[in-house]
Design an enzyme around this catalytic site. Sequence first.
Site, PDB file in Angstrom:
ATOM      1  N   ASN A 228      -6.416   9.584 -25.419  1.00  0.00           N
ATOM      2  CA  ASN A 228      -6.162   9.251 -26.827  1.00  0.00           C
ATOM      3  C   ASN A 228      -5.467   7.891 -26.794  1.00  0.00           C
ATOM      4  OD1 ASN A 228      -7.164  11.774 -27.760  1.00  0.00           O
ATOM      5  ND2 ASN A 228      -5.235  12.724 -27.161  1.00  0.00           N
ATOM      6  N   LYS A 305     -12.788   8.485 -24.553  1.00  0.00           N
ATOM      7  CA  LYS A 305     -12.893   9.713 -25.348  1.00  0.00           C
ATOM      8  C   LYS A 305     -13.388   9.269 -26.714  1.00  0.00           C
ATOM      9  CE  LYS A 305      -9.970  13.371 -27.377  1.00  0.00           C
ATOM     10  NZ  LYS A 305      -8.671  14.076 -27.277  1.00  0.00           N
ATOM     11  N   GLU A 309     -11.882  15.058 -31.466  1.00  0.00           N
ATOM     12  CA  GLU A 309     -10.512  15.253 -31.954  1.00  0.00           C
ATOM     13  C   GLU A 309      -9.988  14.010 -32.665  1.00  0.00           C
ATOM     14  OE1 GLU A 309      -8.441  16.616 -28.399  1.00  0.00           O
ATOM     15  OE2 GLU A 309      -9.003  18.675 -28.891  1.00  0.00           O
ATOM     16  N   ARG A 353     -17.916  26.623 -30.394  1.00  0.00           N
ATOM     17  CA  ARG A 353     -17.384  25.377 -29.844  1.00  0.00           C
ATOM     18  C   ARG A 353     -17.754  25.180 -28.377  1.00  0.00           C
ATOM     19  NH1 ARG A 353     -11.079  23.591 -29.378  1.00  0.00           N
ATOM     20  NH2 ARG A 353     -11.345  22.623 -27.340  1.00  0.00           N
ATOM     21  N   LYS A 377     -15.344  18.570 -18.280  1.00  0.00           N
ATOM     22  CA  LYS A 377     -14.263  19.494 -17.927  1.00  0.00           C
ATOM     23  C   LYS A 377     -14.823  20.687 -17.156  1.00  0.00           C
ATOM     24  CE  LYS A 377     -10.899  18.333 -21.512  1.00  0.00           C
ATOM     25  NZ  LYS A 377      -9.977  18.783 -22.574  1.00  0.00           N
ATOM     26  N   ASP A 382     -11.610  24.469 -22.749  1.00  0.00           N
ATOM     27  CA  ASP A 382     -10.541  23.482 -22.605  1.00  0.00           C
ATOM     28  C   ASP A 382      -9.476  23.940 -21.607  1.00  0.00           C
ATOM     29  OD1 ASP A 382      -8.968  21.313 -22.964  1.00  0.00           O
ATOM     30  OD2 ASP A 382      -8.288  21.814 -24.982  1.00  0.00           O
ATOM     31  N   GLU A 410      -1.205  22.683 -18.933  1.00  0.00           N
ATOM     32  CA  GLU A 410      -1.113  22.792 -20.389  1.00  0.00           C
ATOM     33  C   GLU A 410      -1.210  24.238 -20.876  1.00  0.00           C
ATOM     34  OE1 GLU A 410      -4.092  20.474 -22.399  1.00  0.00           O
ATOM     35  OE2 GLU A 410      -3.599  21.319 -24.370  1.00  0.00           O
TER      36      GLU A 410
END
Length: 707
Positions: A228, A305, A309, A353, A377, A382, A410
């Site tokens: 991001n 990216k 999002e 998703r 990924k 996720d 995470e």
Amino acid sequence: MMRGTGLVNRLAMLIAAVGAAMFPLAPLHAEDGYDLWLRHAPLSAVDAQAARPYLGRGVQLLGEMSPTVKLALDELGQAGERMTGLEPSPHPALVLARADRLESGGYPSDPRLAGAPPGSYSIRAVRSGRILITAHDDLGLLYGAFALIRHIGVTGTVAGVEAFSAPAMPLRMLNHWDNPDGHVERGYAGRSIFDWWHLPEKLDPRMIDYARANASVGINAVVVNNVNARGFMLEPRYIAKLKRLADTWRPYGIRVFMSARFSAPRDIGGLPTADPLDAAVAAWWRAKADEIYASIPDFGGFLVKANSEGQPGPQDYGRSHADGANMLAAALGTRGTVIWRAFVYKAEDDTDRTMQAYAEFAPLDRQFADNVILQIKNGPLDFQPREPFHPLFGAMPKTKVMLEAQITREYLGQATGMAYLAPLWKEVLAADTGRGGTVAQIVAPVGMAGVANTGSDRNWTGTHFDAANWYAFGRLAWNPALTSDQIAREWTAQTFTRAAAPREAIVQMMLGSRETVVKYTSPLGLAHLMGTGHHYGPAPWVCDLERPDWNPCYYHRADAQGIGFDRTTTGSNALAQYAPAVANQWADPATANPRYLLWFHHLPWTHRMASGRTLWDELVTTYDQGVLETEARAQGWAALAPHIDPERHAAVATDLAIQRTEARWWRNASLSFWQSLHSLPLPAGAAPIPERLEAYQARTFPEAPGQ
Ligand code: BDP
């Protein structure tokens, strides 16, 4: 460089001197984890004598002295001093030789090096007890030196050090989600290790220790900033900062990459658009690339990216991901690579998703330029505690693809307790895609990226055991055939102790630790049940977030009758994205691996499991096992006190105690919520749930780290 602070050292030496008579082997400095696996703990007196000719200064060099070779010699020198505690041997018996110089020393060539990829090395025992490290390139000599140090560090002796080793993948990369202001997205080990503000003038010595740690496990590429991304990181002042890091890391074989914000031509370039098909936009990126390469000739490229999002991307202009990636790839030309992330999903799309990335990218196979890599990924959702492998692996044979793993935890408890992730990554790497090989085979021509878990905490990774994940990531990217236990054993011997009994006890604790987290957070294929935003702690009841697929209820679909996401033909049919042989093994709930059961199937609470229990009873049993395992781990660690230095022993004990509490919380909160849906009793013997559901629901953590 990797030592305790001056004051700590002085105090420790004083204490050691005072206590020397009683504790002759007491370490000279407090163990705080800063040295990671490069502690170089002292060898026994006998081993030290035996190892002395192979470590330390005075290594014979056949080849040019270069910055990288100098590092290899320094590493051997430092390891020698610390492991043997002796003056360098008057008869050194280690030779570092570039392959093209072997003949000049009268040594035989090593045919295994012919055609081996950059960084490969061989370590051979040669005449009169000498050990010869050979490589085609200087980096191979550095890697070979680290391998020798590792071997002695792990086994205590040089015996059995002979090896030939070649990296399985060219790109062995860390992705830092570090922001320029020092905050680390999904970071649980303090602030960023990168001091952007004071660069380029001030270089934190930590930047060198960081490079050493990476090089010691073969990591050779680093994306320095968050996916991001902020546009301003492409401004000239940041290029100067990045150049300082690139110059520092170059001798360690590390190439720098940057995350690039797709809208940068608008954000900082003054253009009205970032449309990839606009000539002025393409020219802007080309000029930007030229500017970067003028400062950093070996700049690796951009990580992007896009259209995910809320990030800008080519679809904002009606263009495809391939249009966007190829435009950037043309700007870099043969100088570098665009790494384009496959982690995309849309707010407006009500497709399952987990199916969206495949649907988006599989049709684009063949459309990407040669210097574009698609970064996928490990799983289609996720970074959950467990997911099946991503269906894109094997589905794009004409596209370069690499694996993205997450080293930072995470969704696995963040920086508390223990969760050794090598078994998670091995599970994915070993998965047979049914489309031309295992995931490891599919990504081997390209590489593997890991979202870093480093921070400014003294021990780098928040908990001492999280350093094992950094280590394991590097070792697996070098050689995905290594087993989780081999890696754990190596890491433990270097980090804690070479003594067999305590080392094995620690290895066993590590090996099952990720599975424990699966059991108490996401049993039987459940996923994404964590708290909103920060992803800390249980929140399966959340169902009111603006986007359906941000809600835990979207993933578990539990109601009075049953639980699980039907991804078979009667549901979203995500199974169809896998090769038929793979899909078949998951299609029937009676035979599917229970690990993925509720990922692919919605089943009644009364569904009969292979164990003979109902699904509900099985869930309870699994949560309870997870809790018990955290208790056993805490007790096991307590028993290791005599073998571990007090500082680190106490720190880990605290982490494990927190994890035990969190496991109970997960178990109780989750069971309480499931029970509120179906009102079934807990199976006989199960511990009662101490609080009411409302009490668990009332716990909020707006300040949880890493958001
Ligand atoms: C999710 C994280 C989010 C990242 C995103 C990504 O929650 O912070 O930005 O992945 O990978 O796991 O882009």
